[in-house]
Write a protein that holds these residues in place. Structure first.
Motif, PDB file in Angstrom:
ATOM      1  N   ALA A   8       0.762  -1.330  -0.055  1.00  0.00           N
ATOM      2  CA  ALA A   8      -0.019  -0.068  -0.113  1.00  0.00           C
ATOM      3  C   ALA A   8       0.852   1.165   0.020  1.00  0.00           C
ATOM      4  N   ARG A   9       0.301   2.353  -0.415  1.00  0.00           N
ATOM      5  CA  ARG A   9       0.881   3.455  -0.481  1.00  0.00           C
ATOM      6  C   ARG A   9       0.107   4.801   0.209  1.00  0.00           C
ATOM      7  N   ALA A  10       0.605   5.507   0.936  1.00  0.00           N
ATOM      8  CA  ALA A  10      -0.100   6.676   1.613  1.00  0.00           C
ATOM      9  C   ALA A  10       0.897   7.891   1.884  1.00  0.00           C
ATOM     10  N   HIS A  11       0.484   9.090   1.435  1.00  0.00           N
ATOM     11  CA  HIS A  11       1.128  10.158   1.219  1.00  0.00           C
ATOM     12  C   HIS A  11       1.324  10.869   2.720  1.00  0.00           C
ATOM     13  N   THR A  12       2.131  11.808   3.130  1.00  0.00           N
ATOM     14  CA  THR A  12       2.251  12.477   3.992  1.00  0.00           C
ATOM     15  C   THR A  12       1.273  13.874   3.932  1.00  0.00           C
ATOM     16  N   ASN A  13       1.046  14.451   5.090  1.00  0.00           N
ATOM     17  CA  ASN A  13       0.174  15.578   5.187  1.00  0.00           C
ATOM     18  C   ASN A  13       1.037  16.474   5.856  1.00  0.00           C
ATOM     19  N   ILE A  14       0.441  17.793   5.756  1.00  0.00           N
ATOM     20  CA  ILE A  14       0.915  18.955   6.686  1.00  0.00           C
ATOM     21  C   ILE A  14      -0.449  19.786   7.264  1.00  0.00           C
ATOM     22  N   ALA A  15      -0.238  19.754   8.576  1.00  0.00           N
ATOM     23  CA  ALA A  15      -1.257  20.508   9.324  1.00  0.00           C
ATOM     24  C   ALA A  15      -1.237  21.879   9.015  1.00  0.00           C
ATOM     25  N   ALA A 110       3.668   6.455   6.965  1.00  0.00           N
ATOM     26  CA  ALA A 110       4.185   5.276   7.464  1.00  0.00           C
ATOM     27  C   ALA A 110       2.913   4.472   7.963  1.00  0.00           C
ATOM     28  N   PHE A 111       2.238   4.923   9.099  1.00  0.00           N
ATOM     29  CA  PHE A 111       1.320   4.291   9.671  1.00  0.00           C
ATOM     30  C   PHE A 111       0.134   4.042   8.935  1.00  0.00           C
ATOM     31  N   ALA A 112      -0.213   5.270   7.881  1.00  0.00           N
ATOM     32  CA  ALA A 112      -1.394   5.004   7.277  1.00  0.00           C
ATOM     33  C   ALA A 112      -1.177   4.071   6.082  1.00  0.00           C
ATOM     34  N   GLY A 138      -1.068   4.398  15.888  1.00  0.00           N
ATOM     35  CA  GLY A 138       0.376   4.548  15.625  1.00  0.00           C
ATOM     36  C   GLY A 138       0.760   5.647  15.586  1.00  0.00           C
ATOM     37  N   SER A 139       0.416   6.479  15.009  1.00  0.00           N
ATOM     38  CA  SER A 139       0.958   8.127  14.766  1.00  0.00           C
ATOM     39  C   SER A 139      -0.472   9.097  14.721  1.00  0.00           C
ATOM     40  N   GLY A 140      -0.700   9.950  15.596  1.00  0.00           N
ATOM     41  CA  GLY A 140      -2.056  10.708  15.540  1.00  0.00           C
ATOM     42  C   GLY A 140      -2.111  11.184  14.121  1.00  0.00           C
ATOM     43  N   SER A 141      -1.105  11.880  13.669  1.00  0.00           N
ATOM     44  CA  SER A 141      -1.401  12.494  12.294  1.00  0.00           C
ATOM     45  C   SER A 141      -1.528  11.401  11.141  1.00  0.00           C
ATOM     46  N   ALA A 142      -1.257  10.385  11.229  1.00  0.00           N
ATOM     47  CA  ALA A 142      -1.605   9.220  10.225  1.00  0.00           C
ATOM     48  C   ALA A 142      -3.095   9.055   9.955  1.00  0.00           C
ATOM     49  N   THR A 143      -3.800   9.511  11.022  1.00  0.00           N
ATOM     50  CA  THR A 143      -5.347   9.433  10.953  1.00  0.00           C
ATOM     51  C   THR A 143      -5.750  10.255   9.534  1.00  0.00           C
ATOM     52  N   ARG A 144      -5.065  11.409   9.243  1.00  0.00           N
ATOM     53  CA  ARG A 144      -5.485  12.340   8.365  1.00  0.00           C
ATOM     54  C   ARG A 144      -4.777  11.848   6.955  1.00  0.00           C
ATOM     55  N   SER A 145      -3.585  10.946   7.038  1.00  0.00           N
ATOM     56  CA  SER A 145      -3.052  10.548   5.798  1.00  0.00           C
ATOM     57  C   SER A 145      -3.893   9.516   5.003  1.00  0.00           C
ATOM     58  N   ILE A 146      -5.121   8.902   5.700  1.00  0.00           N
ATOM     59  CA  ILE A 146      -5.884   7.877   5.083  1.00  0.00           C
ATOM     60  C   ILE A 146      -6.467   8.724   3.833  1.00  0.00           C
ATOM     61  N   PHE A 147      -6.649  10.099   3.942  1.00  0.00           N
ATOM     62  CA  PHE A 147      -7.381  10.722   3.011  1.00  0.00           C
ATOM     63  C   PHE A 147      -6.465  11.794   2.087  1.00  0.00           C
ATOM     64  N   GLY A 148      -6.910  12.036   0.879  1.00  0.00           N
ATOM     65  CA  GLY A 148      -6.285  13.101   0.236  1.00  0.00           C
ATOM     66  C   GLY A 148      -7.139  14.701   0.407  1.00  0.00           C
TER      67      GLY A 148
END
Length: 328
Positions: A8-15, A110-112, A138-148
């Motif tokens: 699988a691939r997931a992208h980073t996000n910037i808050a 990574a966790f996404a 796994g990582s709080g910010s991974a929550t947001r990397s599920i989505f684009g």
């Protein structure tokens, strides 16, 4: 299970509205809701495979990890094994196409990616919002990397974390881009988790930060719904600087900024003064991110590169949802 290997691939996000501080450190429940932009330039590819034996394996960027890191990954995998009713050992092979632990949100992608792969491997069929509650652990910010696109992580109110989840609020398909100026991509002296904990426990500025972050979230969602880029940028910049201000109030005070960071921020303000709307933000690290309009990204990059030739700016477009690359 019919699958034995999934990538699988997931992208980073910037808050843009920052997540800074947990009300529950075990479940990774945040003190405030947050909002981010997913980026296409930085991502993690993760492969999960069923293996013989009782012990998981974890390979990151081609290197077998130490037992401490393997245990951390095993605990995360256990969340999925428990629901699936399987105790299979898993080999995790992960490649970060982003510097690890440098304030560029590698843990989010990574966790996404890992959660997306495990969801497919164990055939759990979680929808994206449900999956976001798992990867959060796994990582709080991974929550947001599920989505684009533009993504909101709702802090939730339930003690079990079941309503602390993410949802896409906008595709961000209206001339949006993000620049990254890599001031220092080495490992940070103070991790995000350490910094959060110290700030929450000791900074007198922190309660005001939480209150204001809630107000900032409301106004930035209004700006996004109206496609008001200037307002979006102004709120982004102010919110990020307020977060970093809370760290200066901690005991002992600390900062992720470096001398070059200050120079970059000044240059961005100068560029904005030239009539090119661009606004900076920073996560827990010295690297600077700049939200701008996509049709002006090359011009702004050139101005930054002319000033900082040893720290070339990276242009990112808008990233997509986490997805499966292959399954067999």
């Amino acid at each position: 299970m019919t699958k034995t290997r999934v990538t699988a691939r997931a992208h980073t996000n910037i808050a843009l509205i920052k997540y800074w501080g947990k009300r529950d450190t075990e479940l990774f429940l945040p003190m405030n809701s947050s909002l981010s932009l997913t980026l296409d330039e930085f991502y993690t590819d993760t492969t999960v495979s069923l293996i013989e034996g009782n012990s998981d394996q974890f390979v990151l960027n081609g290197e077998l990890q130490e037992i401490k890191e393997i245990n951390k990954i095993s605990q995360f995998i256990d969340l999925f094994r428990k629901v699936a009713g399987h105790q299979s050992a898993i080999k995790v092979e992960s490649t970060n196409h982003v510097p690890t632990a440098a304030g560029l949100a590698s843990s989010a992608s990574a966790f996404a990616a890992l959660g997306t792969a495990l969801n497919e491997l164990f055939e759990l069929n979680f929808d994206q919002t449900t999956l976001s509650t798992f990867v959060r652990q796994g990582s709080g910010s991974a929550t947001r990397s599920i989505f684009g696109g533009f993504v909101e992580w709702q802090m939730g109110t339930k003690s079990d974390g079941s309503d602390s989840c993410a949802n896409k609020i906008d595709n961000a398909d209206w001339n949006i881009a993000m620049l990254t100026i890599p001031v220092n991509t080495g490992k940070k002296e103070i991790s995000s988790r350490e910094g959060m904990k110290l700030t929450v426990e000791t900074s007198p500025f922190y309660p005001a930060w939480v209150e204001q972050a809630g107000k900032d979230l409301i106004t930035i969602k209004e700006a996004i719904s109206q496609r008001d880029f200037i307002r979006l940028g102004e709120i982004t910049e102010a919110n990020g600087m307020k977060m970093h201000g809370t760290m200066l109030g901690a005991t002992p005070p600390f900062s992720y900024w470096e001398p070059l960071t200050v120079k970059v921020l000044q240059r961005i303000r100068e560029i904005r003064g030239l009539g090119l709307p661009c606004y900076y933000t920073m996560d827990a690290g010295p690297n600077v991110k700049v939200i701008c309009q996509a049709n002006q990204a090359d011009q702004i990059k050139q101005l930054l590169d002319d000033t900082f030739p040893n720290n070339p700016t990276i242009i990112s477009g808008v990233g997509r949802d986490a997805y499966i690359l292959s399954a067999e």
